[in-house]
Enzyme design. Structure first.
Site: not given
Length: 662
Positions: A353, A382, A400, A402, A404, A485, A531
């Site tokens: 992000c 991670r 991910q 992912d 945004h 979320k 997100h």
RNA sequence: GCCGGGUUAGCUCAGGGGCAGAGCAACCGCCUUGUAAGCGGUAGGUCGUGGGUUCAAUUCCCACACCCGGCUCCA
């Protein structure tokens, strides 16, 4: 009606007349001996009570039978007491702590003298002792006593005393309430002169009512789940109302084990975790890679047609970026350690992000551009703690899907609503039909931003859920640090629940990065950021899919879709022609020559879980036909090849656009 | 990170202070096969890595790596 009788009301609204001082068990008995035999507890006036409880005039009573969820809960809790008694008997000086019923079973936590631990042999001895206790048919006798008396009774059991003190002082977080209830007095259940346990109950009348149980495993567990507290020894068990229910459960476990993605990944040659690479890092072999690529192609296809724009961002970033985003502050321990470089400190990215924020901020944005949807299959790293790694489901390097979405505040609710449709539609393509929604709200200790913006964001998520008219549960304090979320769980083919997708509302990163757009009023405004990830992690999703399908990928995803087997060498030329034609149309097809017997080759193909095996022999060469052996179906001989092709095309049509099927 | 268990051939696993084992897979022959294991042979190992004890260690001890079951954590 005699004066010494009482009337009670049953769940169906009917009432029943019983002699005074009748118990719940008497009531069950009066309804039928089969009910009495199945009964393990009762709900009296909305409260779960022992069968020995006396009924009073006007009580609302429901009998809890062993084959209900509530009944199994009682069985399991009672079996946990038997476990504790067995351990205390076999290991003098053992301290027992808590032993609740859990999904499918129960556990009990112990501390053994001298820091000793349980072995698998101990487990067998304990189970055998438990069977003795069941055979002895000891009663569960409830008693209420003052806190003072209870503390005296459990003088040798420091953990029990701690529970009593916490509950009665009102310091309990609720976890202890299951053990004792609460108030000025506490309740205990006595099985023998020597064994008594602190407990709220209810329990079965006697240990003879138990018996369909098995001890499963021993594990370490922190007292009160506190990492800094003492490490206890936990024994897990399962317990059921009947032998057949227990056997079914064990069969389910065996079935789940067969589907274990780590096992299937080895068997099917999909991927591996070389020790040389380091923990939690996978390499993808050709057969795993093609499936992953198809998943990603499908995802890209859906995003492209769904109004997203693709972006790419690097794997490393200057520490300043993660200071701005707040990740360093909240997740430094979970990030890979920094690299010192000539112009600063760099970190492998734990999220995409911040970089997407930079793309947004690169130039001035207009309200006409919103919602601006940026999509990336972004690989992040991670530093998961060593003991938490678990196949593909918990991994240190992962990708991910992912996105945004930058939008105006007034667009947020609509955007979330259409996002929910999008997520579910993508998940359905992978065979998931059963969804559960969870709303996670703010943890004041681990979050940034004002109350006001958190309230707005939470309201927008609730609005979207309500517009979809779906049930959802609320998880207080489970939100990300930047916003609330919605998480979406799916149930797989054998009923297990997996958390996959997430939609997160974020008012905070736009502020931290100073994101703006020029509105139609010619003034500067701050966008909202959503997100969202559908697969979550591609690797994890792949692992879940592998277990969901038990390795039998649907035709559009299967690494090899069709295998052609010539009966003898004489049919290889014809087989090769078929292979070439199918490959020419983009299907993933191979051939195994007649070096082994046909039965052996069929078996191998079945073990590889191929969707279609085509057998061709003399008849087929003569008639341009094939023998079709579909996965999970019956063999059909003499099928026209063109007819099979038409079916194959139809089966895989429309998932991926032309040219992306392999 | 914490507690416990583990690591032997490509895979599944047996063994055990003194020459390293099986089945499957692989490879080579024979068989030419019609829907879930044909027959015979060959090859395959620094027994996870490093250190220690011992005349001798794959075996016993220690450390580390990785895996498994939990706990804790999970943006």
């Amino acid at each position: 009606m005699s004066g010494s009788a009482i009337d009670v009301t049953l769940p169906d609204g009917s009432s029943r007349n019983l002699p005074a001082s009748s118990t719940a068990l008497d009531l069950a008995q009066s309804i039928g001996s089969r009910l009495a035999k199945a009964a393990v507890a009762a709900v009296i006036g909305g409260e779960e009570r022992d069968l020995s409880s006396q009924l009073a005039q006007g009580d609302q009573v429901a009998i809890v039978t062993a084959d209900s969820d509530a009944g199994r809960h009682v069985l399991r809790h009672s079996t946990a007491h038997v476990l504790a008694q067995a351990v205390v008997a076999l290991f003098p000086g053992a301290k027992f702590t808590i032993g609740p019923a859990i999904e499918d079973g129960f556990y009990y936590d112990f501390e053994l003298p001298g820091g000793k631990t349980f072995s698998d042999d101990d487990l067998q001895a304990i189970e055998s002792k438990m069977r003795d206790i069941v055979k002895a048919d000891q009663p569960f006798v409830r008693a209420e006593m003052s806190v003072k008396d209870a503390l005296a009774l459990f003088v040798d059991q420091p953990y029990k005393c701690e529970i009593i003190e916490r509950v009665t002082s009102g310091a309990s977080d609720g976890a202890d309430a299951g053990e004792v209830g609460g108030g000025d007095s506490v309740s205990v259940y006595r099985n023998t002169d020597s064994f008594v346990d602190l407990c709220r109950g209810p329990h079965v009348p006697s240990t003879g009512r138990l018996g369909h149980f098995a001890l499963m495993k021993v594990a370490g567990a922190y007292w009160r789940g506190n990492e800094k507290g003492p490490m206890l020894q936990r024994i897990y068990g399962t317990a059921w109302e009947s032998k057949s229910a227990l056997d079914e459960h064990l069969t389910r476990l065996a079935e789940a084990e067969k589907r274990d993605h780590r096992k299937l990944a080895v068997e099917m040659d999909l991927l591996s975790f070389p020790a040389e690479l380091g923990g939690g890092l996978a390499v993808w072999h050709p057969k795993g890679a093609i499936v992953r690529k198809l998943m990603e192609d499908y995802s890209r296809h859906r995003h492209q047609t769904g109004g997203y724009q693709f972006v790419f961002t690097p794997h490393l970033a200057n520490a300043n970026l993660f200071e701005t985003s707040g990740h360093l502050h909240f997740y430094k321990d979970g990030m890979y350690p920094p690299m010192e470089m000539d112009n600063g400190t760099y970190y492998p990215k734990p999220m995409n992000c911040p970089m997407h924020c930079l793309i947004y901020r690169d130039r001035q944005r207009s309200y006409r551009e919103l919602p601006l949807r940026l999509f990336e299959l972004g690989t992040v790293y991670r530093y998961e703690r060593a003991g938490t790694l678990h196949g593909l489901l918990r991994i240190r390097g992962f990708t991910q899907d992912d996105s945004h979405i930058f939008c105006a505040e007034e667009q947020m609710a609509d955007e979330i609503t259409s996002l929910l449709d999008f997520v579910l539609s993508v998940l359905r393509q992978f065979g998931f039909e059963d969804f559960e929604f969870k709303l996670s709200t703010r943890d004041p200790d681990k979050s940034v931003g004002s109350d006001e913006i958190w309230e707005k964001a939470t309201a927008a998520l609730i609005d979207a859920l309500q517009r979809h008219n779906v049930e959802y549960s609320v998880k207080e304090g489970d939100a990300a640090f930047y916003g609330p979320k919605i998480d979406i769980d799916v149930r797989d083919a054998i009923g297990r629940k997996w958390q996959l997708s997430t939609i997160q509302c974020d008012f905070n990163l736009p502020e931290r990065f100073g994101l703006e757009y020029i509105g139609s009023d010619n003034a500067r405004h701050r966008p909202i950021m959503l997100h969202r990830a559908l697969f979550g992690s591609v690797e994890r999703f792949f692992g879940v899919l592998l277990e969901h399908y038990g390795g039998a990928f649907p035709t559009w995803l299967a690494p090899v879709q069709v295998r052609v087997l010539p009966v003898t060498t004489a049919h290889e030329e014809y087989a090769t022609r078929l292979v070439e034609q199918m490959r020419g149309e983009g299907f993933r097809v191979d051939m195994v020559a007649a070096d082994e017997q046909l039965g052996k080759r069929i078996r191998s193909a079945k073990m590889e879980r191929l969707p279609y095996v085509l057998v061709v022999g003399d008849d087929d060469v003569a008639n341009q036909t094939i023998g079709v052996n579909p996965r999970g179906g019956d063999v059909v001989r003499g099928v026209k090849f063109e007819s099979f092709m038409a079916d194959l095309r139809a089966e895989t049509k429309g998932v991926l656009p032309q040219g992306l099927s392999s």
